[in-house]
Motif scaffolding. Structure first.
Motif, PDB file in Angstrom:
ATOM      1  N   ARG A   1      35.628 -17.787  21.564  1.00 11.77           N
ATOM      2  CA  ARG A   1      34.497 -18.236  20.749  1.00 11.77           C
ATOM      3  C   ARG A   1      34.153 -19.695  21.047  1.00 11.77           C
ATOM      4  O   ARG A   1      32.983 -20.063  21.057  1.00 11.77           O
ATOM      5  CB  ARG A   1      34.794 -18.050  19.269  1.00 11.77           C
ATOM      6  CG  ARG A   1      34.834 -16.574  18.861  1.00 11.77           C
ATOM      7  CD  ARG A   1      35.082 -16.387  17.395  1.00 11.77           C
ATOM      8  NE  ARG A   1      34.180 -17.115  16.520  1.00 11.77           N
ATOM      9  CZ  ARG A   1      32.925 -16.752  16.238  1.00 11.77           C
ATOM     10  NH1 ARG A   1      32.420 -15.661  16.774  1.00 11.77           N
ATOM     11  NH2 ARG A   1      32.187 -17.471  15.421  1.00 11.77           N
ATOM     12  N   ASN A   2      35.167 -20.511  21.302  1.00  7.83           N
ATOM     13  CA  ASN A   2      34.911 -21.910  21.625  1.00  7.83           C
ATOM     14  C   ASN A   2      34.169 -22.024  22.958  1.00  7.83           C
ATOM     15  O   ASN A   2      33.298 -22.887  23.116  1.00  7.83           O
ATOM     16  CB  ASN A   2      36.218 -22.703  21.656  1.00  7.83           C
ATOM     17  CG  ASN A   2      35.982 -24.176  21.401  1.00  7.83           C
ATOM     18  OD1 ASN A   2      35.283 -24.549  20.461  1.00  7.83           O
ATOM     19  ND2 ASN A   2      36.568 -25.007  22.230  1.00  7.83           N
TER      20      ASN A   2
ATOM     21  N   ALA B   1      30.575 -21.132  22.256  1.00  8.74           N
ATOM     22  CA  ALA B   1      29.942 -22.252  21.567  1.00  8.74           C
ATOM     23  C   ALA B   1      29.664 -23.397  22.544  1.00  8.74           C
ATOM     24  O   ALA B   1      28.603 -24.028  22.485  1.00  8.74           O
ATOM     25  CB  ALA B   1      30.821 -22.730  20.422  1.00  8.74           C
TER      26      ALA B   1
ATOM     27  N   ILE C   1      24.762 -22.555  17.072  1.00  4.79           N
ATOM     28  CA  ILE C   1      26.141 -23.043  16.979  1.00  4.79           C
ATOM     29  C   ILE C   1      26.541 -23.209  15.517  1.00  4.79           C
ATOM     30  O   ILE C   1      27.616 -22.774  15.099  1.00  4.79           O
ATOM     31  CB  ILE C   1      26.310 -24.374  17.733  1.00  4.79           C
ATOM     32  CG1 ILE C   1      26.060 -24.182  19.222  1.00  4.79           C
ATOM     33  CG2 ILE C   1      27.714 -24.942  17.497  1.00  4.79           C
ATOM     34  CD1 ILE C   1      25.918 -25.468  19.999  1.00  4.79           C
TER      35      ILE C   1
ATOM     36  N   TYR D   1      29.230 -20.479  15.048  1.00  3.03           N
ATOM     37  CA  TYR D   1      30.482 -21.092  15.502  1.00  3.03           C
ATOM     38  C   TYR D   1      30.840 -22.323  14.666  1.00  3.03           C
ATOM     39  O   TYR D   1      30.971 -23.427  15.198  1.00  3.03           O
ATOM     40  CB  TYR D   1      30.379 -21.479  16.983  1.00  3.03           C
ATOM     41  CG  TYR D   1      29.948 -20.347  17.870  1.00  3.03           C
ATOM     42  CD1 TYR D   1      30.828 -19.322  18.200  1.00  3.03           C
ATOM     43  CD2 TYR D   1      28.646 -20.278  18.373  1.00  3.03           C
ATOM     44  CE1 TYR D   1      30.429 -18.266  19.009  1.00  3.03           C
ATOM     45  CE2 TYR D   1      28.238 -19.228  19.181  1.00  3.03           C
ATOM     46  CZ  TYR D   1      29.133 -18.231  19.497  1.00  3.03           C
ATOM     47  OH  TYR D   1      28.736 -17.188  20.298  1.00  3.03           O
TER      48      TYR D   1
ATOM     49  N   TYR E   1      33.607 -24.766  15.884  1.00  5.19           N
ATOM     50  CA  TYR E   1      33.459 -25.407  17.194  1.00  5.19           C
ATOM     51  C   TYR E   1      34.015 -26.827  17.155  1.00  5.19           C
ATOM     52  O   TYR E   1      33.763 -27.586  16.217  1.00  5.19           O
ATOM     53  CB  TYR E   1      31.984 -25.396  17.599  1.00  5.19           C
ATOM     54  CG  TYR E   1      31.676 -26.057  18.908  1.00  5.19           C
ATOM     55  CD1 TYR E   1      32.361 -25.731  20.069  1.00  5.19           C
ATOM     56  CD2 TYR E   1      30.667 -27.008  18.997  1.00  5.19           C
ATOM     57  CE1 TYR E   1      32.059 -26.328  21.283  1.00  5.19           C
ATOM     58  CE2 TYR E   1      30.348 -27.612  20.198  1.00  5.19           C
ATOM     59  CZ  TYR E   1      31.051 -27.269  21.340  1.00  5.19           C
ATOM     60  OH  TYR E   1      30.749 -27.876  22.536  1.00  5.19           O
TER      61      TYR E   1
END
Length: 97
Positions: free
Chosen positions: A2-3, A6, A32, A36, A39
């Motif tokens: 996921r990072n 993002a 974002i 996310y 992040y």
């Protein structure tokens, strides 16, 4: 993973900021913030989203993003970039009138 997703959104959004494509940058930054929130560079996202909103003439929205930046990331170096002379928010209307 996921990072990484993002980060891709941020890189593209930052590219749009550098190119002064404000609406395109706004879409990437909002993605974002919505998808996310964990992040690692969220302070940069909040700063740049405020910048984009300011450039689009949305001073109140810009102020909200920069206030969130100050509240959630008080030690962020991005705070030094926030314009000091933001216009004051419009006064609230009195009830009934």
């Amino acid at each position: 993973m996921r990072n990484l997703l993002a980060e891709h959104e941020y890189v593209v959004g930052h590219f749009y900021v550098r190119r002064k494509a404000w609406r395109a940058a706004k879409g990437r930054m909002e993605t974002i913030l919505a998808a996310y929130p964990e992040y690692g560079k969220l302070d940069q996202v909040l700063y740049e989203t405020g910048l984009v909103e300011n450039k689009l003439g949305h001073e109140d929205e810009a102020r909200q993003f920069w206030e969130r930046l100050a509240r959630d990331f008080p030690g962020s170096p991005q705070l030094k970039k926030v314009p000091k002379a933001l216009p004051a928010p419009p006064p609230a209307k009195a009830a009934g009138g």
